[in-house]
Design a protein around this motif. Sequence first.
Motif, PDB file in Angstrom:
ATOM      1  N   GLN A 237       0.822  -1.208   0.000  1.00 29.38           N
ATOM      2  CA  GLN A 237       0.000   0.000   0.000  1.00 29.38           C
ATOM      3  C   GLN A 237       0.860   1.263   0.000  1.00 29.38           C
ATOM      4  O   GLN A 237       0.542   2.233  -0.702  1.00 29.38           O
ATOM      5  N   ASN A 238       1.952   1.243   0.766  1.00 28.55           N
ATOM      6  CA  ASN A 238       2.858   2.399   0.757  1.00 28.55           C
ATOM      7  C   ASN A 238       3.483   2.602  -0.610  1.00 28.55           C
ATOM      8  O   ASN A 238       3.604   3.738  -1.099  1.00 28.55           O
ATOM      9  N   ARG A 243       3.746   5.540  -5.607  1.00 29.86           N
ATOM     10  CA  ARG A 243       3.635   5.560  -7.068  1.00 29.86           C
ATOM     11  C   ARG A 243       2.539   6.528  -7.515  1.00 29.86           C
ATOM     12  O   ARG A 243       2.715   7.293  -8.485  1.00 29.86           O
ATOM     13  N   ARG A 244       1.425   6.518  -6.789  1.00 30.78           N
ATOM     14  CA  ARG A 244       0.338   7.424  -7.149  1.00 30.78           C
ATOM     15  C   ARG A 244       0.762   8.884  -6.988  1.00 30.78           C
ATOM     16  O   ARG A 244       0.496   9.727  -7.865  1.00 30.78           O
ATOM     17  N   LEU A 245       1.456   9.167  -5.886  1.00 32.82           N
ATOM     18  CA  LEU A 245       1.922  10.534  -5.671  1.00 32.82           C
ATOM     19  C   LEU A 245       2.956  10.946  -6.711  1.00 32.82           C
ATOM     20  O   LEU A 245       2.951  12.091  -7.199  1.00 32.82           O
ATOM     21  N   ARG A 246       3.840   9.994  -7.069  1.00 30.81           N
ATOM     22  CA  ARG A 246       4.856  10.323  -8.073  1.00 30.81           C
ATOM     23  C   ARG A 246       4.221  10.591  -9.428  1.00 30.81           C
ATOM     24  O   ARG A 246       4.580  11.551 -10.130  1.00 30.81           O
ATOM     25  N   LEU A 247       3.260   9.743  -9.813  1.00 29.20           N
ATOM     26  CA  LEU A 247       2.583   9.967 -11.086  1.00 29.20           C
ATOM     27  C   LEU A 247       1.803  11.278 -11.073  1.00 29.20           C
ATOM     28  O   LEU A 247       1.780  12.012 -12.080  1.00 29.20           O
ATOM     29  N   ARG A 249       2.546  13.898  -9.266  1.00 30.16           N
ATOM     30  CA  ARG A 249       3.515  14.982  -9.324  1.00 30.16           C
ATOM     31  C   ARG A 249       4.062  15.158 -10.740  1.00 30.16           C
ATOM     32  O   ARG A 249       4.222  16.287 -11.230  1.00 30.16           O
ATOM     33  N   GLU A 250       4.364  14.023 -11.407  1.00 30.18           N
ATOM     34  CA  GLU A 250       4.856  14.125 -12.781  1.00 30.18           C
ATOM     35  C   GLU A 250       3.803  14.712 -13.714  1.00 30.18           C
ATOM     36  O   GLU A 250       4.122  15.537 -14.584  1.00 30.18           O
ATOM     37  N   ALA A 251       2.538  14.294 -13.514  1.00 32.58           N
ATOM     38  CA  ALA A 251       1.473  14.869 -14.350  1.00 32.58           C
ATOM     39  C   ALA A 251       1.319  16.364 -14.082  1.00 32.58           C
ATOM     40  O   ALA A 251       1.127  17.162 -15.017  1.00 32.58           O
ATOM     41  N   GLU A 252       1.435  16.736 -12.785  1.00 31.66           N
ATOM     42  CA  GLU A 252       1.343  18.161 -12.453  1.00 31.66           C
ATOM     43  C   GLU A 252       2.505  18.944 -13.056  1.00 31.66           C
ATOM     44  O   GLU A 252       2.325  20.075 -13.551  1.00 31.66           O
ATOM     45  N   GLU A 253       3.702  18.341 -13.037  1.00 29.00           N
ATOM     46  CA  GLU A 253       4.850  19.002 -13.650  1.00 29.00           C
ATOM     47  C   GLU A 253       4.674  19.144 -15.155  1.00 29.00           C
ATOM     48  O   GLU A 253       5.027  20.187 -15.734  1.00 29.00           O
ATOM     49  N   GLU A 254       4.139  18.111 -15.798  1.00 30.78           N
ATOM     50  CA  GLU A 254       3.888  18.208 -17.240  1.00 30.78           C
ATOM     51  C   GLU A 254       2.871  19.302 -17.545  1.00 30.78           C
ATOM     52  O   GLU A 254       3.048  20.097 -18.484  1.00 30.78           O
ATOM     53  N   LEU A 255       1.804  19.328 -16.735  1.00 32.37           N
ATOM     54  CA  LEU A 255       0.810  20.389 -16.939  1.00 32.37           C
ATOM     55  C   LEU A 255       1.414  21.770 -16.695  1.00 32.37           C
ATOM     56  O   LEU A 255       1.106  22.723 -17.427  1.00 32.37           O
ATOM     57  N   GLN A 256       2.269  21.858 -15.684  1.00 29.07           N
ATOM     58  CA  GLN A 256       2.908  23.132 -15.398  1.00 29.07           C
ATOM     59  C   GLN A 256       3.817  23.559 -16.549  1.00 29.07           C
ATOM     60  O   GLN A 256       3.844  24.741 -16.929  1.00 29.07           O
ATOM     61  N   LYS A 257       4.542  22.584 -17.121  1.00 31.22           N
ATOM     62  CA  LYS A 257       5.405  22.911 -18.264  1.00 31.22           C
ATOM     63  C   LYS A 257       4.577  23.374 -19.458  1.00 31.22           C
ATOM     64  O   LYS A 257       4.910  24.376 -20.123  1.00 31.22           O
ATOM     65  N   LYS A 258       3.490  22.638 -19.749  1.00 27.84           N
ATOM     66  CA  LYS A 258       2.634  23.046 -20.861  1.00 27.84           C
ATOM     67  C   LYS A 258       2.041  24.426 -20.611  1.00 27.84           C
ATOM     68  O   LYS A 258       1.969  25.264 -21.522  1.00 27.84           O
TER      69      LYS A 258
END
Length: 662
Positions: A237-238, A243-247, A249-258
């Motif tokens: 579960q941890n 993994r969920r938080l990393r994904l 965060r990566e999606a948020e970073e991609e959106l931020q870059k766009k």
Amino acid sequence: MEGASDGFEAVASEGSGAEQSPASSQRGAGDPAEKPLPPEPARTAQSEKGWDRQSSQNSVLPKNTATGTQTAKRIEDNETLRKTRESPGKVIQQNYHMPDVVTVRVQRGSDSFQEVDVKIERPTYSKPFLGGFRNVSTGVEFHNAGSQTKPPKRPHKGNQLFCKETQTAVEKNKQQQTRNTTSTQMTKIGLYVSNMTDKLITPGKYFTAEEYHKRRLEAVIVLQKYFRRWHAVNLVQNLKEQRRLRLAREAEEELQKKREKEEKLIREYEKKLNPKTKEDFELLYHELELWMREETERINRTLTGAERKAALCALLEEETQLIACIGMHKLDANLENQQKSILHLLRKCAQPRRWKAFDGKITEMDTQNTLRGKELLEIYRSLTKEDIPKDERTSVLLTVKYTVKEHECKLTQEIVALIDREIDLLSRDVKECNLEGLRKRICTLFLQYIKIPEFNPEVAGLLKVPQDPLTLYKKIYFCHSCENYLPSTEFPVAANSRTIGRCHSCYRLENEARQREAYLKYRLILEDLRKSEVDYQDDSKIVFLVQLPDMQYLIENIWNSQSALSASSDLYDLVMVRWDKQHEWSPWNTILLTKEEADVHLKLCNLQKTYEAPFIYKMEQKHIRAKNYFAQIPVMSSFLRRSNNQSNENSYKKHSSSKLKK
């Protein structure tokens, strides 16, 4: 004592029983009736017979002991020590003081004697009373003698000792009521006892110690299974949560870059539509040059002969119209920027004094000069307003008139004359379009009035032109292109320049007419690089010597305007960082990467293990090309020599370490 031997004839020591008290000097009366004093049990004095036996070889001091030289007398075996005390010297003994050194004659043979100096060791503390005896008949007291040395201290055991109250547990007595002895009653003849609440207990299966331990082991294994399952579930579960938080965060970073790229494109598009600054017009001229090149290539590729010439003429006319349109936008932007700069200057004059107190609060204070600046700012704003009623306009003009009348000079007289003229024209109902020139003259003259320190003292420290004419002769240079004398701040000085060339405005005009280069992207890269070098705090100097043309050459010709790893060509996303972060940045110690690649690169500790040999060789070749270009600049020569010495030292260390390993 010094000189101790078997043939001593006298023993002299301060601390003997004879010197415990004055009464001890009278030990000579040999009365057997002696009354003992209360002594300590462990330290009783010797009896007279014991003294006689032990002192059979000693002698008593004669009458001349006060001189420091003592003559011994042998005591016979049939004499007692008490008899020797009964001598005329007992009167002298009461006032006798033992010297520091006494001389004792020691018999070495039948006829030979030797004098020995004996040092007296005096006690460093007062001797305690150890008890003794008192002669009843004579009243003489005999004290128990103590040793000459101080008793040794008890060795410290290293444990902290406590008193009994803290060391012993507190005990308490409490009465307890024990259970009473009871008996059981069984059913018998004449008595019935109900067995409804009785329990039937049957013996279970007997098991040995091995079976018991085996059952305990099986139970432990079951517990371990359940615990391991619980631990594994929590671990999974941890991991899933991470993994969920990393994904996310990566999606948020991609959106931020766009989002950032879109905002950059929108800002760039807005700058092209409504240019206001010099960088905006540079970008606009650069886009015009790119469009001209594309159209020229298309015409040359598709058309020939007369059609090609006609198309080129039409393209030239269109370019001329676009340049004129850009010029109109520039005039409007200059007027707007000029008005903003005037208001910014007046706001600075009206700004109160500020300072930070000890508690973090900001304190503001208006002075006489700042209040004067506020007054002039409000008057100027009212004077520049448009489409206001005649009465309000007349009131504003009268306020300006009374304000400037406080100081009599040619400028104020001219302002008053123009104000009277406008009031007269307003009374005659003249159209406002015919009054624009007059109003502009009044605003210009009133602005000149505001910029004079005698009328507005706060503006003295904000003017670019100094009030003292002698200061104009310092750091003033002549521009051969526009033929104007300008301060040194108006001239761009390249790293390889030896003389003062053209000013900024002449360079900008030539760029708009010929090259039409846009330095905005290179300026952003250079600013980011300088900020990152300041954060290192290692006294970097080379990065502040590099100018925009040098950065443009470094990016375009050496790094081909793309990232060294991913070949990304978006200059807004590219940054320059150190190749080896242990040394300061220089054109031969740099690499062009994207922002994400730069963050990862700066975390590396060993470049030789991370990157492959061909890539490292490629970077070294680019650094050599940069060295060859910047070696032409005189200022860079000293830094080049220093970097060469460091590289030679590093190569020597690597070579020596490899030899030692072999």
